[in-house]
Design a protein around this motif. Structure first.
Motif, short mmCIF file in Angstrom:
data_model
loop_
_atom_site.label_atom_id
_atom_site.label_comp_id
_atom_site.label_asym_id
_atom_site.label_seq_id
_atom_site.Cartn_x
_atom_site.Cartn_y
_atom_site.Cartn_z
N ILE A 127 0.77 -1.10 -0.05
CA ILE A 127 0.15 0.15 0.06
C ILE A 127 0.84 1.33 -0.10
O ILE A 127 0.74 2.23 -0.77
CB ILE A 127 -0.89 0.11 1.23
CG1 ILE A 127 -1.92 -1.09 1.19
CG2 ILE A 127 -1.65 1.26 1.28
CD1 ILE A 127 -2.73 -1.35 2.44
N ILE A 128 1.66 1.42 0.89
CA ILE A 128 2.82 2.26 0.86
C ILE A 128 3.72 2.59 -0.37
O ILE A 128 3.74 3.85 -0.70
CB ILE A 128 3.84 2.37 2.16
CG1 ILE A 128 3.00 2.14 3.57
CG2 ILE A 128 4.70 3.74 2.02
CD1 ILE A 128 4.00 1.80 4.61
N CYS A 129 3.98 1.56 -0.87
CA CYS A 129 4.73 1.87 -2.14
C CYS A 129 3.94 2.16 -3.34
O CYS A 129 4.15 3.05 -4.13
CB CYS A 129 5.54 0.63 -2.63
SG CYS A 129 6.75 0.01 -1.66
N ARG A 130 2.56 1.83 -3.39
CA ARG A 130 1.48 2.27 -4.43
C ARG A 130 1.44 3.66 -4.44
O ARG A 130 1.60 4.33 -5.33
CB ARG A 130 0.32 1.40 -4.25
CG ARG A 130 -0.73 1.75 -4.98
CD ARG A 130 -2.08 1.45 -4.86
NE ARG A 130 -2.60 1.75 -3.67
CZ ARG A 130 -3.52 1.36 -2.98
NH1 ARG A 130 -4.02 -0.10 -3.15
NH2 ARG A 130 -3.99 1.78 -1.82
N GLU A 131 1.25 4.05 -3.08
CA GLU A 131 1.16 5.66 -2.89
C GLU A 131 2.59 6.48 -3.13
O GLU A 131 2.50 7.42 -3.69
CB GLU A 131 0.93 5.96 -1.52
CG GLU A 131 -0.85 5.42 -1.10
CD GLU A 131 -1.79 6.04 -2.41
OE1 GLU A 131 -1.78 7.21 -2.69
OE2 GLU A 131 -2.59 5.16 -2.55
N ALA A 132 3.68 5.95 -2.79
CA ALA A 132 4.83 6.37 -3.06
C ALA A 132 4.92 6.55 -4.61
O ALA A 132 5.49 7.69 -5.02
CB ALA A 132 5.82 5.77 -2.32
N ARG A 133 4.90 5.49 -5.35
CA ARG A 133 5.08 5.56 -6.92
C ARG A 133 4.09 6.67 -7.36
O ARG A 133 4.52 7.48 -8.13
CB ARG A 133 4.59 4.13 -7.33
CG ARG A 133 4.20 4.41 -8.96
CD ARG A 133 3.90 2.97 -9.33
NE ARG A 133 4.94 1.97 -9.45
CZ ARG A 133 6.06 2.08 -9.78
NH1 ARG A 133 5.86 2.93 -11.27
NH2 ARG A 133 7.10 1.17 -9.78
N TYR A 134 2.86 6.69 -6.75
CA TYR A 134 2.09 7.68 -7.64
C TYR A 134 2.40 9.15 -6.97
O TYR A 134 2.46 10.00 -8.08
CB TYR A 134 0.41 7.43 -7.03
CG TYR A 134 -0.68 8.38 -7.46
CD1 TYR A 134 -1.05 8.11 -8.97
CD2 TYR A 134 -1.10 9.40 -6.92
CE1 TYR A 134 -2.02 8.84 -9.76
CE2 TYR A 134 -1.96 10.23 -7.63
CZ TYR A 134 -2.19 10.08 -9.04
OH TYR A 134 -3.22 10.85 -9.49
N MET A 135 2.78 9.33 -5.75
CA MET A 135 3.21 10.69 -5.52
C MET A 135 4.57 11.14 -6.47
O MET A 135 4.47 12.18 -6.97
CB MET A 135 3.85 10.67 -4.18
CG MET A 135 4.37 12.17 -3.69
SD MET A 135 4.48 12.03 -1.94
CE MET A 135 5.68 10.63 -1.74
N CYS A 136 5.66 10.28 -6.64
CA CYS A 136 6.58 10.64 -7.37
C CYS A 136 6.30 10.84 -9.06
O CYS A 136 6.84 11.68 -9.44
CB CYS A 136 7.67 9.35 -7.37
SG CYS A 136 8.41 9.04 -5.92
N GLU A 137 5.38 10.17 -9.35
CA GLU A 137 4.75 10.51 -10.59
C GLU A 137 4.36 11.99 -10.95
O GLU A 137 4.61 12.79 -11.65
CB GLU A 137 3.84 9.58 -11.30
CG GLU A 137 4.39 8.26 -11.90
CD GLU A 137 3.57 7.16 -12.18
OE1 GLU A 137 2.38 7.43 -12.10
OE2 GLU A 137 3.93 6.01 -12.12
N VAL A 138 3.61 12.31 -9.70
CA VAL A 138 3.07 13.82 -9.72
C VAL A 138 4.19 14.76 -9.54
O VAL A 138 4.01 15.71 -10.26
CB VAL A 138 1.94 13.68 -8.51
CG1 VAL A 138 1.62 15.08 -8.24
CG2 VAL A 138 0.81 13.01 -8.68
#
Ligand code: HEM
Ligand code: PLO
Length: 492
Positions: A127-138
């Motif tokens: 769950i954390i990695c999914r959010e981290a990935r999305y944040m980095c894309e933004v």
């Protein structure tokens, strides 16, 4: 000497009723710094009156550990105050609930639900990695413009705790998420910060702007919690446990099926809503605050950022993303997180404790009902324990070879200790490690030209937050092509 040990109270401050207002109105400094200053005149442990309540302030680790650990059970109470009663429907939550069987039961349910996520198919790490990935894309999309990272950090952290509590998440610019940001800030600014209504409850009788704001924010939060609760009740099944709210609902059903009064065991709708509200609120505000402090300090100390990036480059590289199992390999990052939690503790006065029976602290007697405030700020800035405590130096948490982290002082309790120790410590540490390593692997955080350095003073509320600031998140050279070419296969 030795004759008067029976009835010794700690040194007490004079002109008592005025002190209450001094803290929030007259003193230039926020309470944790004011209490630290008073140490020079009254010693490490002293007492004062807040309205009609006797309060003992503790400024060293020896007395702090006596209260939290050695006499943990005696000092496990919590005071009731006007603002926390409003927030928690008279203490039907965990953090602001007095010591009771219900409090213990709810801690156990939350602990169990968090453990299940450690093992389950949708693990916390995923769950954390999914959010981290999305944040980095933004962040990659808004490169080289000066931005306040706070909204993106908050959204990522909120979605982690949203997954744990409600098995849901927010999209960017979701109006419900925007509403949550608003009300939560209102609550952080007003609840439990020794405002005058908490010291003099009769002030409630008069119009009070702060209290009005708090009531308004709490009512928006309650509607949101109620909505999640109704949704969960509608599609609840005994066979699957999706999240914390399901775990709480299951406990309630069990009690009902066994004809146990939900009121007696603390499983009423109010209790469920307040517990999940606590975890949601704590989950969002604490971790986000630490991330904001971390980035503020990295901007002030670019050489620290560089060292973390060297470590990331040599231990992980650019072909894969950081994982929890890398924690042991990245001691400098780990040391940096520890140093941020030392120099700017999220909760510099913890949450007040209350003596449940007559007792003592050190050589001093303490009456039942006395409130005890542990000044974590004093512990973390104690000159006897820390060399140059005002200096930001992750190196102090590294062993001599620099290959591992160490604990240089026992005067360090960022999560408290004992019966009331933080329930989210493990979760918070996973999030801090993963979010920071993902960001710094990909980006260099810089001061935008013409912007001031972030303020490091902090504004005191129920958590110690930094002021807003803007940064540039510049994609690092090796990632300019990499971000989309290497979609890590193990994160959806
Ligand atoms: C209590 C620190 C993150 C849930 C506390 C206390 C501190 C603390 C100092 C008070 C201890 C006392 O009164 O003696 C922190 C820090 C965090 C963090 C530094 C982040 C780096 C979290 C998270 C959660 C959480 C993510 C939710 C999962 C709680 C709860 C309590 C608590 C429920 C109340 C415990 C009780 O009164 O029994 N935390 N916390 N915390 N924390 Fe955290
Ligand atoms: C944060 C604002 C939310 O809207 C409500 C809320 C619930 C639990 C609180 C949290 C707030 C602030 C941080 C607290 C947490 C419980 C434990 C945690 C006080 C007020 C800490 C750091 O002690």
């Amino acid at each position: 000497h030795g004759f008067l040990t029976d009835d010794r109270s700690p040194p007490s401050l004079p002109s008592l009723p005025i002190i209450g207002s001094l803290l929030s109105l007259r003193s230039e400094s926020p309470p944790h710094i004011f209490f630290q200053k008073l140490k020079k005149r009254y010693g490490d442990i002293y007492s004062l009156m807040m309205g009609s309540h006797k309060v003992i302030i503790i400024n060293n680790h020896r007395h702090a550990k006596e209260v939290l650990l050695k006499k943990g059970k005696i000092f496990a109470g919590r005071p009731r105050t006007v603002t926390t009663d409003l927030l928690t429907r008279d203490g039907k939550d965990i953090a602001f609930a007095d010591y009771s069987a219900t409090w213990r039961f709810h801690r156990k349910i939350v602990h169990g639900a968090l453990c299940l996520f450690g093992e389950g198919t949708t693990s916390i790490e995923k769950i954390i990695c999914r959010e981290a990935r999305y944040m980095c894309e933004v962040l990659a999309g808004v490169q080289s413009s000066a931005i306040d990272l706070a909204p993106e950090l908050t959204r990522a952290v909120t979605n982690v705790v949203c997954a744990l509590c409600f098995n849901s998440s927010y999209k960017r610019e979701d109006p419900e998420f925007e509403a949550m940001l608003q009300y939560s800030q209102g609550i952080v600014d007003t609840v439990a910060k020794d405002s005058l209504v908490d010291i003099f409850p009769w002030l409630q009788m008069f119009p009070n702007e702060e209290l009005r704001l708090l009531k308004q924010c709490v009512s928006i939060r309650d509607k949101l919690l109620q909505k999640k609760y109704e949704e969960h009740k509608a599609d609840y099944s005994d066979n699957v446990q999706r999240d914390l709210l399901d775990a709480l609902l299951r406990a309630k059903r069990n009690a009902e099926n066994n004809n146990v009064s939900t009121n007696d065991v603390g499983l009423t709708e109010d209790h469920l809503l307040m517990t999940v509200g606590d975890i949601f609120g704590a989950g969002v505000e604490t971790t986000t605050t630490v991330l904001k402090w971390s980035i503020a300090y990295l901007i002030h100390h670019p050489q620290v950022q560089e060292k973390i990036q060297e470590e990331l480059d040599s231990k992980i590289g650019v072909d894969r993303h950081p994982k929890l199992s890398d924690r042991g390999k990245l001691p400098y990052l780990e040391a940096t997180i520890r140093e941020v939690l030392r120099i700017r503790p999220v909760s510099p006065l913890l949450i007040p404790h209350v003596a449940l029976s007559d007792s003592s602290i050190g050589e001093y007697t303490v009456q039942k009902g006395t409130r005890v405030i542990i000044n974590l700020w004093s512990l973390h800035h104690d000159e006897k324990e820390w060399k140059n405590p005002e200096l930001f130096d992750p190196g102090r948490f590294l062993d001599e070879e620099g290959n591992g982290v160490c604990s240089p002082s026992v005067s360090y309790l960022p999560f408290g200790a004992g019966l009331r120790v933080c329930l989210g410590e493990a979760l918070a540490k996973m999030e801090l490690f993963l979010f920071l390593s993902w960001i710094l692997q990909r980006f260099t955080l810089e001061m935008p030209i013409g912007q001031p350095l972030p303020d490091l003073q902090g504004k005191f509320g129920v958590v110690l937050q930094p002021q807003r600031y803007k940064v540039n998140a510049r994609l690092r050279a090796c990632w300019e092509k990499n971000l989309h070419i290497h979609p890590d296969s193990d994160v959806e």
